[in-house]
Design a protein around this motif. Sequence first.
Motif, PDB file in Angstrom:
ATOM      1  N   MET A  51      59.859  46.109  52.757  1.00 46.81           N
ATOM      2  CA  MET A  51      59.018  46.392  53.928  1.00 46.81           C
ATOM      3  C   MET A  51      57.717  45.622  53.834  1.00 46.81           C
ATOM      4  N   GLY A  52      57.065  45.502  54.979  1.00 45.72           N
ATOM      5  CA  GLY A  52      55.762  44.870  55.031  1.00 45.72           C
ATOM      6  C   GLY A  52      54.663  45.849  54.651  1.00 45.72           C
ATOM      7  N   ARG A  53      53.486  45.304  54.428  1.00 41.21           N
ATOM      8  CA  ARG A  53      52.335  46.102  54.009  1.00 41.21           C
ATOM      9  C   ARG A  53      51.977  47.189  55.017  1.00 41.21           C
ATOM     10  N   ASN A  54      52.012  46.868  56.322  1.00 35.67           N
ATOM     11  CA  ASN A  54      51.640  47.878  57.321  1.00 35.67           C
ATOM     12  C   ASN A  54      52.601  49.062  57.301  1.00 35.67           C
ATOM     13  N   THR A  55      53.893  48.800  57.163  1.00 37.28           N
ATOM     14  CA  THR A  55      54.880  49.876  57.088  1.00 37.28           C
ATOM     15  C   THR A  55      54.673  50.689  55.821  1.00 37.28           C
ATOM     16  N   TYR A  56      54.381  50.025  54.725  1.00 36.47           N
ATOM     17  CA  TYR A  56      54.096  50.699  53.455  1.00 36.47           C
ATOM     18  C   TYR A  56      52.886  51.627  53.593  1.00 36.47           C
ATOM     19  N   GLU A  69      63.158  58.169  44.783  1.00 38.62           N
ATOM     20  CA  GLU A  69      63.224  57.256  43.639  1.00 38.62           C
ATOM     21  C   GLU A  69      63.815  55.887  44.007  1.00 38.62           C
ATOM     22  N   LYS A  70      64.097  55.689  45.292  1.00 41.84           N
ATOM     23  CA  LYS A  70      64.680  54.416  45.747  1.00 41.84           C
ATOM     24  C   LYS A  70      63.646  53.300  45.515  1.00 41.84           C
ATOM     25  N   PRO A  71      64.047  52.168  44.918  1.00 37.06           N
ATOM     26  CA  PRO A  71      63.108  51.054  44.739  1.00 37.06           C
ATOM     27  C   PRO A  71      62.610  50.516  46.089  1.00 37.06           C
ATOM     28  N   VAL A  72      61.318  50.267  46.168  1.00 39.72           N
ATOM     29  CA  VAL A  72      60.691  49.745  47.378  1.00 39.72           C
ATOM     30  C   VAL A  72      59.922  48.477  47.005  1.00 39.72           C
ATOM     31  N   PHE A  73      60.160  47.410  47.757  1.00 34.88           N
ATOM     32  CA  PHE A  73      59.467  46.144  47.553  1.00 34.88           C
ATOM     33  C   PHE A  73      58.617  45.886  48.787  1.00 34.88           C
ATOM     34  N   VAL A  74      57.306  45.766  48.560  1.00 39.36           N
ATOM     35  CA  VAL A  74      56.356  45.599  49.661  1.00 39.36           C
ATOM     36  C   VAL A  74      55.934  44.143  49.728  1.00 39.36           C
ATOM     37  N   PHE A 109      70.610  43.942  42.963  1.00 37.22           N
ATOM     38  CA  PHE A 109      70.638  44.714  44.208  1.00 37.22           C
ATOM     39  C   PHE A 109      71.682  44.113  45.141  1.00 37.22           C
ATOM     40  N   GLN A 110      72.372  44.980  45.897  1.00 32.39           N
ATOM     41  CA  GLN A 110      73.449  44.508  46.762  1.00 32.39           C
ATOM     42  C   GLN A 110      73.254  44.828  48.236  1.00 32.39           C
ATOM     43  N   HIS A 111      72.452  45.870  48.558  1.00 35.25           N
ATOM     44  CA  HIS A 111      72.257  46.258  49.960  1.00 35.25           C
ATOM     45  C   HIS A 111      70.792  46.643  50.159  1.00 35.25           C
ATOM     46  N   LEU A 112      70.089  45.843  50.956  1.00 35.96           N
ATOM     47  CA  LEU A 112      68.671  46.056  51.218  1.00 35.96           C
ATOM     48  C   LEU A 112      68.449  46.627  52.613  1.00 35.96           C
ATOM     49  N   TYR A 113      67.531  47.570  52.704  1.00 33.04           N
ATOM     50  CA  TYR A 113      67.046  48.134  53.966  1.00 33.04           C
ATOM     51  C   TYR A 113      65.779  47.359  54.291  1.00 33.04           C
ATOM     52  N   ILE A 114      65.789  46.610  55.385  1.00 28.77           N
ATOM     53  CA  ILE A 114      64.642  45.803  55.794  1.00 28.77           C
ATOM     54  C   ILE A 114      63.878  46.575  56.863  1.00 28.77           C
ATOM     55  N   ASP A 115      62.568  46.782  56.652  1.00 24.43           N
ATOM     56  CA  ASP A 115      61.786  47.611  57.569  1.00 24.43           C
ATOM     57  C   ASP A 115      60.425  46.990  57.838  1.00 24.43           C
ATOM     58  N   GLY A 116      59.932  47.209  59.057  1.00 26.27           N
ATOM     59  CA  GLY A 116      58.627  46.711  59.472  1.00 26.27           C
ATOM     60  C   GLY A 116      58.776  45.523  60.404  1.00 26.27           C
ATOM     61  N   GLY A 117      58.008  45.528  61.476  1.00 27.61           N
ATOM     62  CA  GLY A 117      58.148  44.521  62.528  1.00 27.61           C
ATOM     63  C   GLY A 117      58.131  43.090  62.058  1.00 27.61           C
ATOM     64  N   LYS A 118      57.063  42.667  61.391  1.00 28.90           N
ATOM     65  CA  LYS A 118      56.964  41.270  60.959  1.00 28.90           C
ATOM     66  C   LYS A 118      58.001  40.938  59.902  1.00 28.90           C
ATOM     67  N   THR A 119      58.304  41.904  59.047  1.00 23.84           N
ATOM     68  CA  THR A 119      59.300  41.682  58.003  1.00 23.84           C
ATOM     69  C   THR A 119      60.678  41.482  58.625  1.00 23.84           C
ATOM     70  N   ILE A 120      61.044  42.346  59.554  1.00 22.84           N
ATOM     71  CA  ILE A 120      62.327  42.212  60.250  1.00 22.84           C
ATOM     72  C   ILE A 120      62.394  40.869  60.969  1.00 22.84           C
ATOM     73  N   GLN A 121      61.328  40.520  61.677  1.00 21.15           N
ATOM     74  CA  GLN A 121      61.305  39.257  62.414  1.00 21.15           C
ATOM     75  C   GLN A 121      61.470  38.063  61.473  1.00 21.15           C
ATOM     76  N   GLY A 122      60.823  38.104  60.315  1.00 16.03           N
ATOM     77  CA  GLY A 122      60.941  37.016  59.343  1.00 16.03           C
ATOM     78  C   GLY A 122      62.348  36.874  58.791  1.00 16.03           C
ATOM     79  N   PHE A 123      62.975  38.007  58.453  1.00 10.57           N
ATOM     80  CA  PHE A 123      64.342  37.972  57.940  1.00 10.57           C
ATOM     81  C   PHE A 123      65.316  37.499  59.020  1.00 10.57           C
TER      82      PHE A 123
END
Length: 181
Positions: A51-56, A69-74, A109-123
Amino acid sequence: MKTTVYIATSVDGFIARNNGGIDWLPSGGDTDGGEDYGYQEFIDSVDALVMGRNTYELALSFDSWPYGEKPVFVLSSRKIDIPDEIAKTVEYMCAPPSEVVYRLSERGFQHLYIDGGKTIQGFLSEGLIQQLIITKVPILIGSGIPLFGSLPHDVRLHHLETRQFENGLVQSQYNVIEDAA
């Protein structure tokens, strides 16, 4: 590596108000009969969140950390503060989407949840989203942060299913067609 977006939008396509507010989203619990719109099944299927910083920062404002306990990468171009109580599961990264996918794949990691407007748009721009699960909330908010922005090419989707809930929410699931570029 599978990457999935699971997100709610207003009918007019916004994921948040201009100030980042999400007060227009259903609150859950008693108002919608405890319906989770498939979220628990989805979150159980992912290895980690990106996720992006704003979503975090929005998630930090909730009464409790919503990801357990799910790993989160900001993703952020500047360092973020990580409270001690979530420091074991939250990590800061500054890298383009393709490098994020590569690094996390290398870590198993095999399945990522992508969240946040700019992050989604970038991916999406880099062709790195395989699935979209979009829940439309029956409200028009007029302006705000859009889910989608400009893209370097069309992104073709294959509709998998649409579910309608008693409170008027409509959830559609799509696979991204690989040869869209």
